[in-house]
Design an enzyme around this catalytic site. Sequence first.
Site, short mmCIF file in Angstrom:
data_model
loop_
_atom_site.label_atom_id
_atom_site.label_comp_id
_atom_site.label_asym_id
_atom_site.label_seq_id
_atom_site.Cartn_x
_atom_site.Cartn_y
_atom_site.Cartn_z
N ASP A 32 -22.31 54.61 -14.42
CA ASP A 32 -23.48 53.76 -14.65
C ASP A 32 -23.51 52.69 -13.56
O ASP A 32 -23.23 52.97 -12.40
CB ASP A 32 -23.41 53.19 -16.07
CG ASP A 32 -24.71 52.57 -16.54
OD1 ASP A 32 -25.66 53.33 -16.79
OD2 ASP A 32 -24.78 51.34 -16.67
N TYR B 185 -29.76 45.10 -14.97
CA TYR B 185 -31.19 45.40 -14.91
C TYR B 185 -31.99 44.48 -14.01
O TYR B 185 -32.76 44.94 -13.15
CB TYR B 185 -31.74 45.48 -16.34
CG TYR B 185 -31.03 46.57 -17.10
CD1 TYR B 185 -31.23 47.90 -16.76
CD2 TYR B 185 -30.08 46.27 -18.06
CE1 TYR B 185 -30.52 48.92 -17.39
CE2 TYR B 185 -29.37 47.27 -18.70
CZ TYR B 185 -29.60 48.60 -18.35
OH TYR B 185 -28.88 49.59 -18.96
N HIS C 234 -24.81 61.21 -20.47
CA HIS C 234 -24.54 59.94 -19.79
C HIS C 234 -23.15 59.39 -20.09
O HIS C 234 -22.63 58.57 -19.33
CB HIS C 234 -25.62 58.92 -20.19
CG HIS C 234 -25.63 57.68 -19.35
ND1 HIS C 234 -25.90 57.70 -18.00
CD2 HIS C 234 -25.38 56.38 -19.67
CE1 HIS C 234 -25.85 56.47 -17.54
NE2 HIS C 234 -25.52 55.65 -18.51
#
Length: 311
Positions: free
Chosen positions: A102, A226, A286
């Site tokens: 990630d 983010y 994921h």
Amino acid sequence: MEIEHSELSINGLNLHIAQIGKDELGTVVFLHGFPEIWYSWRHQMIAVAKAGYKAIAPDWRGYGLSDQPQDPENASWEHLISDLLGILDALSIPKVFLVAKDFGALPAYLFALNYPDRTCGVICIGIPYPMSLNFDSLPEGFYIKRWQEIGRAEADFGRFDVKRIVRTIYILFSKSEIPIAPEGKEIIDLADSSTPLPEWFTEQDLSAYASLYQKNGFAYPLEMPYRALVKGGNIPDAKILVPVLLIQGEKDYVFKFPGVYEVIKGGIMQKYVPNLEISYMPEGNHFAQEQFPDQVNQLIIGFLEGHPVNS
């Protein structure tokens, strides 16, 4: 062997460190993503320790049991690289293998670029190099666009307790489709408390994650990764010369991000990473390291053994 826990004072913050094993064959540092903490690497840490390596898994600043910066809105990738370097220096580790997934993949790749003499090799799960972060082609309800909007994610998350938020994100991120909310719905509305957890993720695991998010909540995790992506998360146009293994779950929703398939399957990554291995997991999602721990452990240890530190 048991995983031990400690704190290191790095760049003015107390960072939580989990570690196990002796560095008979080398040291492996595991770098988590979102919504994870050190705990997401529990299976891999034990496996590499048994294989003769020292395993270290920090909680990034602002995550888990590590301190949150006073100014989370100023989160940057440089901070993470500096923290990683500080951890290695504090523990007197000259050279490491990095295992990341990630958003943890970006500082891992950048560290290998900036400090090749301290990097034995890099293993990344699901994130290629280089990776485009242009999401213009994705709709407004795309989860990253929603979470980049200041105040919106805070309001979305604020309706629920930590356990419900982690539960929902694990459910959504375990699917093969990119999480996209329709108009009139928020991301956390996409799964409710009746939606079953993935079979490989127990209520005990959920409770462990929730307890570790109680300290800091989600203020910093929304900034990193983010909103930090907006400030510049694109990896520079440079070659990584250390050995790299990409473990790619073919049911990881990130595989459907714009450009990712082409980078991996089209040979672009090979041009930037001459010493590259790619291993595909047809059913991997994921969270492949938690979904199929034995398979991922085997791939990691095979890579470590194939690139001995003292060769």
